[in-house]
Motif scaffolding. Structure first.
Motif, mmCIF file in Angstrom:
data_model
loop_
_atom_site.group_PDB
_atom_site.id
_atom_site.type_symbol
_atom_site.label_atom_id
_atom_site.label_comp_id
_atom_site.label_asym_id
_atom_site.label_seq_id
_atom_site.Cartn_x
_atom_site.Cartn_y
_atom_site.Cartn_z
ATOM 1 N N GLY A 1 0.787 -1.223 0.000
ATOM 2 C CA GLY A 1 0.000 0.000 0.000
ATOM 3 C C GLY A 1 0.817 1.270 0.000
ATOM 4 N N ASP A 2 2.140 1.150 0.153
ATOM 5 C CA ASP A 2 2.994 2.335 0.158
ATOM 6 C C ASP A 2 3.356 2.746 -1.269
ATOM 7 O OD1 ASP A 2 3.068 2.574 2.894
ATOM 8 O OD2 ASP A 2 4.891 1.381 3.115
ATOM 9 N N TRP A 3 3.522 4.053 -1.466
ATOM 10 C CA TRP A 3 4.064 4.582 -2.712
ATOM 11 C C TRP A 3 5.570 4.718 -2.552
ATOM 12 C CZ3 TRP A 3 0.579 5.083 -6.552
ATOM 13 C CH2 TRP A 3 -0.766 5.234 -6.217
ATOM 14 N N VAL A 4 6.315 4.315 -3.565
ATOM 15 C CA VAL A 4 7.768 4.486 -3.547
ATOM 16 C C VAL A 4 8.210 5.084 -4.879
ATOM 17 C CG1 VAL A 4 8.171 2.595 -1.931
ATOM 18 C CG2 VAL A 4 8.196 2.142 -4.393
ATOM 19 N N ARG A 5 9.366 5.749 -4.835
ATOM 20 C CA ARG A 5 9.989 6.271 -6.050
ATOM 21 C C ARG A 5 11.250 5.472 -6.323
ATOM 22 N NH1 ARG A 5 8.166 11.574 -7.754
ATOM 23 N NH2 ARG A 5 9.923 11.601 -9.179
ATOM 24 N N VAL A 6 11.412 5.065 -7.573
ATOM 25 C CA VAL A 6 12.639 4.419 -8.036
ATOM 26 C C VAL A 6 13.169 5.308 -9.149
ATOM 27 C CG1 VAL A 6 13.701 2.305 -8.861
ATOM 28 C CG2 VAL A 6 11.549 2.200 -7.573
ATOM 29 N N ASP A 7 14.292 5.969 -8.901
ATOM 30 C CA ASP A 7 14.734 7.020 -9.815
ATOM 31 C C ASP A 7 13.578 8.001 -9.989
ATOM 32 O OD1 ASP A 7 17.271 5.861 -10.046
ATOM 33 O OD2 ASP A 7 16.604 4.557 -11.675
ATOM 34 N N ASP A 8 13.062 8.181 -11.209
ATOM 35 C CA ASP A 8 11.954 9.121 -11.414
ATOM 36 C C ASP A 8 10.614 8.422 -11.628
ATOM 37 O OD1 ASP A 8 13.386 11.490 -11.158
ATOM 38 O OD2 ASP A 8 14.092 11.384 -13.222
ATOM 39 N N GLU A 9 10.543 7.130 -11.375
ATOM 40 C CA GLU A 9 9.289 6.402 -11.577
ATOM 41 C C GLU A 9 8.606 6.165 -10.233
ATOM 42 O OE1 GLU A 9 7.496 2.208 -13.387
ATOM 43 O OE2 GLU A 9 9.650 2.621 -13.500
ATOM 44 N N VAL A 10 7.280 6.324 -10.223
ATOM 45 C CA VAL A 10 6.478 6.068 -9.039
ATOM 46 C C VAL A 10 5.885 4.668 -9.134
ATOM 47 C CG1 VAL A 10 4.490 6.788 -7.672
ATOM 48 C CG2 VAL A 10 5.939 8.504 -8.774
ATOM 49 N N VAL A 11 5.995 3.915 -8.051
ATOM 50 C CA VAL A 11 5.551 2.525 -8.021
ATOM 51 C C VAL A 11 4.667 2.325 -6.787
ATOM 52 C CG1 VAL A 11 6.323 0.133 -7.773
ATOM 53 C CG2 VAL A 11 7.595 1.703 -9.242
ATOM 54 N N LEU A 12 3.583 1.568 -6.955
ATOM 55 C CA LEU A 12 2.721 1.211 -5.833
ATOM 56 C C LEU A 12 3.059 -0.210 -5.398
ATOM 57 C CD1 LEU A 12 0.322 1.709 -3.927
ATOM 58 C CD2 LEU A 12 -1.179 0.806 -5.724
ATOM 59 N N VAL A 13 3.388 -0.385 -4.118
ATOM 60 C CA VAL A 13 3.711 -1.704 -3.577
ATOM 61 C C VAL A 13 2.409 -2.426 -3.245
ATOM 62 C CG1 VAL A 13 4.884 -2.968 -1.730
ATOM 63 C CG2 VAL A 13 5.891 -0.858 -2.647
ATOM 64 N N GLU A 14 2.200 -3.587 -3.870
ATOM 65 C CA GLU A 14 0.966 -4.342 -3.641
ATOM 66 C C GLU A 14 1.153 -5.443 -2.609
ATOM 67 O OE1 GLU A 14 0.070 -5.389 -7.772
ATOM 68 O OE2 GLU A 14 -1.529 -3.885 -7.719
ATOM 69 N N SER A 15 2.328 -6.042 -2.523
ATOM 70 C CA SER A 15 2.581 -7.064 -1.506
ATOM 71 C C SER A 15 4.083 -7.186 -1.303
ATOM 72 C CB SER A 15 1.998 -8.418 -1.918
ATOM 73 O OG SER A 15 2.638 -8.912 -3.090
ATOM 74 N N VAL A 16 4.456 -7.747 -0.144
ATOM 75 C CA VAL A 16 5.861 -7.932 0.216
ATOM 76 C C VAL A 16 6.073 -9.392 0.582
ATOM 77 C CG1 VAL A 16 7.713 -7.274 1.811
ATOM 78 C CG2 VAL A 16 6.030 -5.575 1.091
ATOM 79 N N ALA A 17 7.064 -10.013 -0.024
ATOM 80 C CA ALA A 17 7.405 -11.403 0.281
ATOM 81 C C ALA A 17 8.822 -11.465 0.828
ATOM 82 C CB ALA A 17 7.287 -12.280 -0.967
ATOM 83 N N GLY A 18 9.080 -12.422 1.727
ATOM 84 C CA GLY A 18 10.404 -12.545 2.322
ATOM 85 C C GLY A 18 10.478 -11.765 3.613
ATOM 86 N N GLY A 19 11.066 -12.378 4.632
ATOM 87 C CA GLY A 19 11.094 -11.736 5.944
ATOM 88 C C GLY A 19 12.188 -10.724 6.127
ATOM 89 N N GLY A 20 13.145 -10.650 5.175
ATOM 90 C CA GLY A 20 14.279 -9.767 5.366
ATOM 91 C C GLY A 20 15.104 -10.233 6.553
#
Length: 584
Positions: free
Chosen positions: A81-100
């Motif tokens: 649900g978070d918005w992130v920027r990668v360089d100049d592109e905006v990306v919406l995070v839909e899910s996260v996998a992996g515990g880190g």
């Protein structure tokens, strides 16, 4: 071994509006194993305590890829649900996998997180992103300004210093002398001066061009000028009006335009969601003039607004074919200059990603050699082709220093200071100056009652002596004064005196004497016809019927039998006339 060296006493400066008078930080990477082959790259970014969570791409991201791998998004606080920027592109995070895993200085594949994402959001263009690119969370809002534009639309003009928004959720990031807050609106960058998020109920006077805000509204005149009052419930819900002027004592706001639907006092609730800004930052405004140095662009209502504590994480990339930086491929060494987008100098964290198309790196320890810090770190697995490394580079704040062998900055001791960015040592205060606490950027003038010989050698004057400000020795107390050492030199009060040097107290003038001014070194004698008690500031004339025949009398004497004196201040009594006696 990877060695990172940086200059002492440096300030990190702006990317864009660079201040040429402040030196930049030089970073040298050596020992990149065995050498960086042709096409290898080093990407470097300044994290600078960003308001939003920051991480890095751990694999290349193609233009149409719907999944991206990052270095430990869990530790970075990036979630679905978070918005992130990668360089100049905006990306919406839909899910996260992996515990880190716990964030380490050298991260291997076991700490990566795989994110399912939706690309090219908010009208940003598609792009390919290389491993090591910075990924950071941002806050998104919508421009809701009621300012009429020249063509009849709504938005903000190029000199308006207020941005009105639909939401201010999560916009309250840290702010201090080193962490500036910014927002981006279309192609313009604005510096945030203050954030205002208020709610209330309409009170008192309401007519077509006026409204009285809640009692908890600001009492400062002009506080809400150019802010929108948005009615959220009750009569007029959904309408907005821009404040032209505001009187703090009455909470009454005058509007630019009449209400489209008039709110009702005591019934209608309102919100104010506004950000005061400095326009046209980072050369993104209009054509500035001496009269309008910070004009911006014109923006239409419903434009997307981005906010982060450090709006742009500046990324430098260097490769063997990249000109302009010192690159020694034979030694596997690269030197490049870092620029920061925050003012001042404090502990910085830089993220570097080294991508080597040769053999994968083997496990090894990583040592950071600074001018005064050595920090050892290691990894427990072989490095992958994408090699994220987070290295803390330490530049101490003014008033601090890093002693040899330390890994953190420590406050300067009492009697020492550093004016600019701290280095290995603090400077001793010069003679005539001192500090009473540690961690100082300047020494203060030595205070009266003390003498200062430099460093921490500040001593109180002994009794009977004194000093003025910025003294290196104490002087003998002078006649007319008393001196208690650190308490300073005190002038004798009227009625007292001191005739000697090096005295700690003043003396009372004896009876028949007086001192009428402060600072007397001796007392004056009362004239004949007058008298005074001890500690007098003047003499009193004898009353009728009394006399003082000589100077220095403590009291006037009564006239004797058969004598009289009808006048005051007499020096003698008179004989009574014949056939008359004196009444006593």
């Amino acid at each position: 071994v990877i060695t990172v060296t940086f200059q002492a006493d440096v300030s990190l400066v702006w990317e864009g509006d660079v201040n040429p008078s402040i030196p930049s930080t030089l970073v040298t990477l050596t020992g990149l194993q065995p050498t960086l082959t042709s096409g290898s790259t080093v990407r470097l970014a300044d994290l600078s305590e960003a308001f939003s969570g920051v991480t890095m791409l751990s694999k290349d991201l193609g233009t149409w890829d719907a999944a991206m791998s990052v270095d430990n998004s869990v530790a970075a606080g990036i979630a679905a649900g978070d918005w992130v920027r990668v360089d100049d592109e905006v990306v919406l995070v839909e899910s996260v996998a992996g515990g880190g895993c716990n964030r380490s200085h050298v991260v291997h594949a076991g700490c990566w997180n795989d994110l399912a994402v939706r690309r090219q959001e908010k009208g940003t263009p598609p792009a390919t992103h290389s491993a090591g690119a910075m990924v950071y969370k941002v806050v998104v809002g919508t421009l809701m300004d009621e300012q009429p534009l020249s063509d009849g639309g709504l938005g903000i003009v190029n000199n308006l210093g207020v941005v009105n928004l639909d939401t201010l959720a999560d916009w309250s990031g840290p702010s201090n002398a080193f962490d500036d807050r910014y927002l981006r609106l279309n192609e313009e960058v604005m510096k945030v001066s203050s954030i205002h998020d208020e709610k209330g109920t309409v009170r008192g006077t309401v007519d077509d061009r006026h409204v009285t805000l809640d009692a908890n509204a600001s009492s400062s005149d002009g506080f809400y000028n150019n802010m929108d009052v948005a009615i959220v419930s009750g009569a007029g819900a959904g309408v907005r009006a821009k404040v032209f002027s505001y009187v703090g004592s009455t909470r009454e706001a005058t509007l630019y335009e009449p209400w489209k639907v008039r709110p009702v006092a005591g019934e209608s609730s309102y919100e104010v969601k506004a950000v005061r800004v400095v326009r046209g930052q980072r050369n993104t405004g209009g054509v500035a003039t001496v009269f309008q140095p910070n004009i911006g662009l014109v923006h239409r209502r419903n434009s997307t607004v981005w906010f982060t504590n450090t709006s742009f994480t500046w990324l430098r990339q260097i490769s063997s074919s990249f000109a302009g930086h010192a690159w020694d491929q034979a030694l596997g060494r690269v030197s490049l200059t870092l620029m920061s987008n925050t003012l001042g100098s404090h502990v910085k964290s830089f993220a570097m990603a080294v991508r080597n198309f040769g053999a994968p790196q083997t496990p090894r320890s990583v040592t950071i050699n600074g001018d005064s810090a050595i920090i050892a770190m290691s990894t427990d697995a072989a490095f992958a082709a994408a090699w994220p490394i987070v290295l803390p580079l330490l530049t101490c704040l003014p008033g601090t220093r890093m002693a040899p062998g330390d890994v953190v900055c420590g406050a300067c001791a009492v009697g020492q200071y550093t004016e600019g960015c701290g280095g290995l040592h603090c400077s001793d205060c010069p003679p005539r100056e001192f500090t009473s606490v540690g961690g100082q950027t300047l020494c203060a003038d030595c205070t009266p009652g003390y003498f200062c010989l430099g460093a921490s050698d500040r001593r109180a004057c002994p009794p009977g002596t004194y000093s003025e400000a910025r003294a290196t020795h104490c002087a003998n107390c002078t006649p007319g004064y008393s001196c208690l050492g650190a308490a300073g030199r005190v002038r004798c009060l009227a009625g007292t005196y001191q005739a000697l040097e090096r005295q700690t107290a003043c003396l009372d003038c004896p009876a028949g004497n007086f001192s009428d001014l402060p600072g007397a070194s001796h007392c004056k004698t009362c004239q004949a016809g007058t008298s005074s008690p001890p500690k007098s500031t003047g003499c009193q004339g004898c009353s009728p019927g009394t006399y003082a025949k000589s100077a220095g009398m403590s009291a006037c004497a009564d006239c004797e039998a058969s004598l009289y004196q009808p006048e005051g201040s007499a020096t003698a009594c008179l004989d009574c006339p014949l056939n008359r006696g004196a009444r006593v």
